[in-house]
Design an enzyme around this catalytic site. Structure first.
Site, PDB file in Angstrom:
ATOM      1  CE  LYS A 226      -1.216  13.206 -17.814  1.00 54.13           C
ATOM      2  NZ  LYS A 226       0.152  13.376 -17.391  1.00 54.13           N
ATOM      3  NE  ARG A 260       2.502  19.274 -19.360  1.00 55.51           N
ATOM      4  CZ  ARG A 260       1.462  18.761 -20.031  1.00 55.51           C
ATOM      5  NH1 ARG A 260       0.524  18.062 -19.396  1.00 55.51           N
ATOM      6  NH2 ARG A 260       1.344  18.964 -21.337  1.00 55.51           N
TER       7      ARG A 260
HETATM    8  N1  HH2 Z   1       1.532  14.858 -19.547  1.00 60.93           N
HETATM    9  C1  HH2 Z   1       1.164  15.039 -20.823  1.00 60.93           C
HETATM   10  C2  HH2 Z   1       2.012  15.707 -21.721  1.00 60.93           C
HETATM   11  N2  HH2 Z   1       3.203  16.191 -21.323  1.00 60.93           N
HETATM   12  N3  HH2 Z   1       4.774  16.554 -19.605  1.00 60.93           N
HETATM   13  C3  HH2 Z   1       5.161  16.399 -18.336  1.00 60.93           C
HETATM   14  N4  HH2 Z   1       6.341  16.903 -17.923  1.00 60.93           N
HETATM   15  N5  HH2 Z   1       4.374  15.738 -17.417  1.00 60.93           N
HETATM   16  C4  HH2 Z   1       3.180  15.189 -17.757  1.00 60.93           C
HETATM   17  O1  HH2 Z   1       2.509  14.571 -16.895  1.00 60.93           O
HETATM   18  C5  HH2 Z   1       2.734  15.345 -19.116  1.00 60.93           C
HETATM   19  C6  HH2 Z   1       3.586  16.037 -20.028  1.00 60.93           C
HETATM   20  C7  HH2 Z   1      -0.164  14.563 -21.274  1.00 60.93           C
HETATM   21  O2  HH2 Z   1      -1.164  15.520 -21.042  1.00 60.93           O
HETATM   22  P1  HH2 Z   1      -1.718  16.562 -22.148  1.00 60.93           P
HETATM   23  O3  HH2 Z   1      -0.628  17.419 -22.660  1.00 60.93           O
HETATM   24  O4  HH2 Z   1      -2.859  17.300 -21.581  1.00 60.93           O
HETATM   25  O5  HH2 Z   1      -2.324  15.622 -23.284  1.00 60.93           O
HETATM   26  P2  HH2 Z   1      -1.824  15.240 -24.731  1.00 60.93           P
HETATM   27  O6  HH2 Z   1      -0.520  14.540 -24.583  1.00 60.93           O
HETATM   28  O7  HH2 Z   1      -2.926  14.360 -25.259  1.00 60.93           O
HETATM   29  O8  HH2 Z   1      -1.663  16.506 -25.526  1.00 60.93           O
END
Ligand code: HH2
Length: 304
Positions: A226, A260
């Protein structure tokens, strides 16, 4: 005497949480902040899902709508069209699948297709429907804190006392899920790193994660790649692997149960080393920890 074993119930699985476990991230999106476009094609996504299981994740978290700051919402039909072939191709995966969605109709279809948990980054903001679905089907439910929406969340990142505000909001969401009929063991909480938080706010949430853990629910946390890590070190998403692993270890020490992450193999190795060291500190004989036992069998005892 030891208390009852810590577990998180996700459908017909009981995920053991005596030590932290990994939820491997699979984004089937064109625009996720770190891996957007890499696993958009179902064949590639399915292969990556299998690899995530092999690399040591306990959960596969599949998402089909980016929630990066400024992201546009994706219509439910499109989100489902991205998810369906991937969930279908991973039906026989040995680890449970959680689906990262805040739309009830997508969650219902995902559960029908075999998802064992729903990861709701809005923590029931749309009402109790998601919690009722979890109560009815027994799937796990992750309630994540977010201020505003992905389009607006970084506009105001000021808090008085971030850990108590986030903890309070998560306690309220958990109570709403229980009121909708969920069992306590189904509900996990997540402080939502990067979702309406400044770099300092994210660091403070990690530093005070024990306050979130004191709610008594399993704690998910997602520092992986992040931007607060990028801001701290001045590096882009692909160069944030070591920083992500360090943040995960710090989180695990303060009570995180589910990490995660994008980089499953690296995080798994770090957790295994820490576990081996902890086992020694606890005075376990060299042969008692299964990981150490397996490794010691082939230990040449040299410095290579
Ligand atoms: N972060 C993201 C998405 N979903 N869910 C939980 N429970 N906790 C988190 O910190 C979290 C989440 C964002 O990360 P990512 O899925 O890699 O990116 P994007 O939303 O751009 O797909």
């Amino acid at each position: 005497m030891a208390g009852p074993a810590r577990t998180w119930r996700a459908g017909d699985r009981e995920i053991a949480l005596e030590s932290p476990v990994i939820a491997g991230i699979l984004n089937v999106t064109p625009d996720s902040f770190s891996d957007g476009g890499r696993f958009e094609r179902p064949r590639k996504a399915i292969a990556r899902g299998r690899q995530i299981a092999e690399e040591g994740a306990a959960i596969l978290d599949v998402g089909a709508e980016s929630t990066r700051p400024g992201a546009d919402p994706v219509p439910a039909d499109e989100e489902w069209a991205r998810l369906e072939p991937v969930l279908g191709g991973l039906r026989d995966l040995p680890i449970p699948i959680s689906v990262d969605t805040h739309k009830l109709e997508v969650a219902e279809r995902a559960v029908d297709a075999g998802a064992a948990a729903i990861n709701d980054v809005t923590a029931l903001r749309a009402g109790p429907g998601m919690a009722r679905l979890a109560a009815r089907t027994g799937v796990g439910l992750v309630l994540m804190h977010m201020r505003g929406t992905p389009r607006t969340m970084q506009l105001d990142t000021a808090y008085g006392n971030i850990a108590s505000e986030v903890g309070g909001a998560l306690a309220d969401a958990r109570r709403a899920a229980l009121d909708a009929g969920c069992e306590p063991g189904q509900i996990a909480v997540d402080p939502g790193l990067g979702f309406g938080k400044s770099m300092d706010g994210n660091l403070e949430l990690l530093a005070r994660l024990d306050e979130i853990a004191s709610l008594g629910a399993p704690v998910w946390v997602g520092p992986s790649r992040k931007s607060f890590l990028g801001a701290l070190l001045d590096v882009g998403p692909a160069e944030r692997v070591t920083a992500s692993v360090a943040a995960c270890l710090a989180a695990a020490r303060r009570g995180a149960d589910v990490l995660r992450v994008h980089d499953v193999r690296e995080t798994r190795q770090a957790l295994d080393v820490e576990r081996a060291i902890d086992a020694r500190r606890a005075g376990d004989a060299r042969g008692e920890d299964p990981l150490i036992r397996a490794r010691a069998a082939g230990d040449p005892g040299d410095r290579s």
